[in-house]
Design an enzyme around this catalytic site. Structure first.
Site, PDB file in Angstrom:
ATOM      1  CB  SER A   1      -0.875  -0.003   1.269  1.00 21.62           C
ATOM      2  OG  SER A   1      -0.027  -0.123   2.409  1.00 21.62           O
TER       3      SER A   1
ATOM      4  NE  ARG B   1       0.119  -1.742   9.305  1.00 22.99           N
ATOM      5  CZ  ARG B   1       0.522  -0.728  10.028  1.00 22.99           C
ATOM      6  NH1 ARG B   1       0.688  -0.866  11.313  1.00 22.99           N
ATOM      7  NH2 ARG B   1       0.769   0.446   9.497  1.00 22.99           N
TER       8      ARG B   1
ATOM      9  CG  ASP C   1      22.795   1.685  -3.652  1.00 24.79           C
ATOM     10  OD1 ASP C   1      22.299   2.495  -4.462  1.00 24.79           O
ATOM     11  OD2 ASP C   1      23.675   1.994  -2.847  1.00 24.79           O
ATOM     12  CG  HIS C   2      17.630   3.876  -6.557  1.00 25.53           C
ATOM     13  ND1 HIS C   2      17.725   4.375  -5.293  1.00 25.53           N
ATOM     14  CD2 HIS C   2      17.596   4.952  -7.374  1.00 25.53           C
ATOM     15  CE1 HIS C   2      17.744   5.693  -5.344  1.00 25.53           C
ATOM     16  NE2 HIS C   2      17.670   6.076  -6.597  1.00 25.53           N
TER      17      HIS C   2
ATOM     18  CG  HIS D   1      22.334   6.123  -3.290  1.00 25.62           C
ATOM     19  ND1 HIS D   1      21.905   4.827  -3.404  1.00 25.62           N
ATOM     20  CD2 HIS D   1      21.253   6.836  -2.876  1.00 25.62           C
ATOM     21  CE1 HIS D   1      20.625   4.766  -3.069  1.00 25.62           C
ATOM     22  NE2 HIS D   1      20.211   5.963  -2.739  1.00 25.62           N
TER      23      HIS D   1
ATOM     24  CE  LYS E   1      16.477  14.174   0.433  1.00 24.33           C
ATOM     25  NZ  LYS E   1      16.141  13.554  -0.844  1.00 24.33           N
TER      26      LYS E   1
END
Ligand code: NDP
Ligand code: BG6
Length: 523
Positions: free
Chosen positions: A29, A61, A198-199, A261, A362
């Protein structure tokens, strides 16, 4: 048709077949499943790369019927991939089912096992199962233990049918918790069943570094302290913490980006050639490289690492972000870093004395991830108009994202009767040459899981070595914050000026070439 770079040679592919299987997605979900995982599976389906007999079984859930789950996935795919062919989408959704349950309750896993068996039969998927844990990390051990108690992690005596488990980062929040986690996982799973994701390792351009380095004879002889002055690795984002403030405020940039990363990009750039492209050998070389990174001297930490936190820009046109401390889920007096710049040295023969300069954050000027290798300047200038120190160094830029490709800056003669020199770039753009944008990293990594190929996944040793490096810094930041103050920086800038000063002290500066400046480009 040949691409300009294929030079008529056929493409050479090394791929194992993808076996029929089912994928059981825990946390179905959640945000990651809807934004990344399901769109990636759909992308593979559209390109006929999923196994012939396949199903997706969501588990969480939240109470949902199969139909409600499918509608949620339909929306997720449309949002991520745009308007889709209805027949293709419906065929994909027909393979999706859902079961709800409590992550702690054995009864829920017994029910899950029954649903899996029904799916195995309905979809004729050979009983192979991939369990994907898209869940808050504190739930990982209990889910694996219950899966094991319910008899779902066992494999056939010849490894068929197989059971594999994929874990999303973070892998612990420090060395001690990572070791505890690994110990718990290893009681339920064999090492070959564990896939730590680890994308960044799945990004096309990160993988292509290996071929660039080891499938071309011309770069490797230059790839060392003799010819390379320094290497800069950048992973900058213009976005803030968005809806993940609660998680991020407990993690911070060092844990969220550096421990995984950034260190993987460093390892791939600097590792020794493995003897073959076998998973264990490639993983071992990456880990070996990480073991050679010199620990930061804690007493002089401020000379080696700069940390920062974004504050609202004076100009909303430059960045609309609020102060980090006003983001949802973030403490009003938070000392969490949203930016880290670090100098690193690698203690081995190849890299002795070559600084590796890493930065990530960021709320920065624009989204860009790249690895820039700056070569040493020429030893002598024979051109009267420019001295050796004025002659720009060659820079090789491996552009991870966006504008994926490779640039090599060289000096050349400007056309004309006078002897004027100018810098230009030999440029290879992935999109122009191959005519497609690189596929989503999750597509590649999911395929690897289905093929049982762990080359692009973290090893236990790798995770632990990375934490060994990071832990003393986290401790020093808490215990002796004066050693390495937290510098505010305006959102939409390139980070705190202290990071520029840190580099200036070594006679270098951060790359800000024209394409990295200019107008703000969002993620
Ligand atoms: P979510 O916070 O969306 O959680 C996923 C699901 O887990 C929820 O839908 C919820 O399902 C269940 N869940 C959440 N919190 C709890 C809790 N306290 N107790 C029990 N169940 C809970 O996570 P994401 O999808 O964002 O991320 C999943 C994993 O992937 C995490 O490990 C994250 O660090 C990692 N990750 C996420 C990225 C992202 O961009 N989102 C990027 C990289 C890694 P339900 O209530 O229905 O059971
Ligand atoms: C995730 C981090 O692992 O990587 C996020 O948790 C970050 O905070 C993201 O935004 C960056 O990934 P990408 O692929 O957008 O560079």
């Amino acid at each position: 048709m040949d691409t300009p770079f294929s030079l008529g040679q056929p493409n050479v592919c090394a791929e194992a077949p993808v076996e029929n299987c089912g994928i059981v997605v825990f946390g179905a979900s959640g945000d990651l499943v809807q934004r990344k995982l399901i769109p990636a599976l759909y992308g593979l389906f559209r390109r006929h790369m999923l196994p012939a007999r396949f199903y997706i079984l969501g588990f969480a859930r939240s109470a949902m019927t199969d139909e409600m789950f499918r509608e949620r996935m339909r929306t997720a795919i449309t949002e991520a991939c745009g308007e889709q062919n209805a027949d293709t989408l419906n065929s994909f959704l027909a393979m999706c089912r859902y079961v709800s349950g409590d992550y702690n309750e054995l009864a829920a896993y017994e029910q899950l096992a029954t649903r899996c068996s029904v799916c195995d039969m309905d979809f004729d998927s050979s009983g192979n199962r991939l369990f994907y844990l898209a869940l808050p990390p504190e739930l990982h051990p209990v889910v694996v233990e219950r899966l094991s108690e319910a008899g779902m992690t066992g494999e056939g005596h010849d490894g068929r049918p197989w059971a594999r488990v994929v874990f999303e980062k973070p892998f612990g929040h420090d060395l001690a918790s990572a070791v505890t986690l690994d110990n718990r996982l290893s009681r339920a799973l064999e090492p070959h069943q564990i896939f730590r994701m680890d994308h960044y390792l799945g990004k096309e351009t990160v993988q292509s570094i290996l071929m660039f380095r080891f499938a071309n004879a011309i770069f490797e002889p230059l790839w060392n302290r003799r010819y390379i002055d320094h290497v800069q690795i950048t992973a900058a984002e213009s976005i803030g913490v968005e809806h993940r403030g609660g998680y991020y405020d407990h993690a911070g940039c060092l844990r969220d980006m550096f421990q995984n990363h950034m260190l993987q990009m460093l390892a791939i750039t600097a590792m020794e050639p493995p003897t073959s492209f076998q998973a264990e050998q490639v993983r071992e070389e990456r880990t070996k490289l990480m073991r050679s990174i010199r620990p930061w001297p804690v007493d002089e930490l401020g000379d080696w690492i700069v940390r920062g936190q974004y504050a609202a820009s004076q100009d909303a046109a430059i960045s609309p972000l609020p102060d980090y401390r006003q983001e949802a889920g973030v403490a009003g007096d938070s000392a969490t870093e949203t930016y880290v710049a670090a100098r690193m040295l690698i203690d081995n023969w190849r890299w002795q004395g070559v600084p590796f300069l890493l930065r990530s954050g960021k709320g920065l000027r624009r989204k860009v991830s790249e690895i820039a290798v700056t070569f040493k300047r020429v030893p002598h200038s024979m051109f009267g108009m420019t001295s050796k120190t004025q002659m720009p160094a060659n820079v090789l830029v491996l552009k991870i994202q966006p504008d994926e490709g490779i640039d090599l800056t060289i000096q050349t003669k400007q056309p004309g009767p006078k002897s004027c020199m100018s810098s230009m770039a030999l440029s290879f753009k992935y999109q122009e040459v191959f005519g497609i944008t690189p596929p989503n990293a999750y597509e590649r990594l999911l395929l690897d899981c289905m093929q049982g190929d762990r080359t692009l996944f973290w090893s236990r040793e790798g995770v632990e070595v990375a934490w060994q490096l990071i832990d003393p810094v986290l401790a020093a930041w808490t215990e002796r914050p004066d050693l390495c103050p937290l510098f505010p920086y305006p959102a939409g800038s390139w980070g705190p000026e202290a990071a520029d000063r840190m580099l200036a002290a070594t006679g270098r500066r951060w790359r800000r070439p024209p394409e990295m400046a200019g107008t703000r480009i969002t993620d």
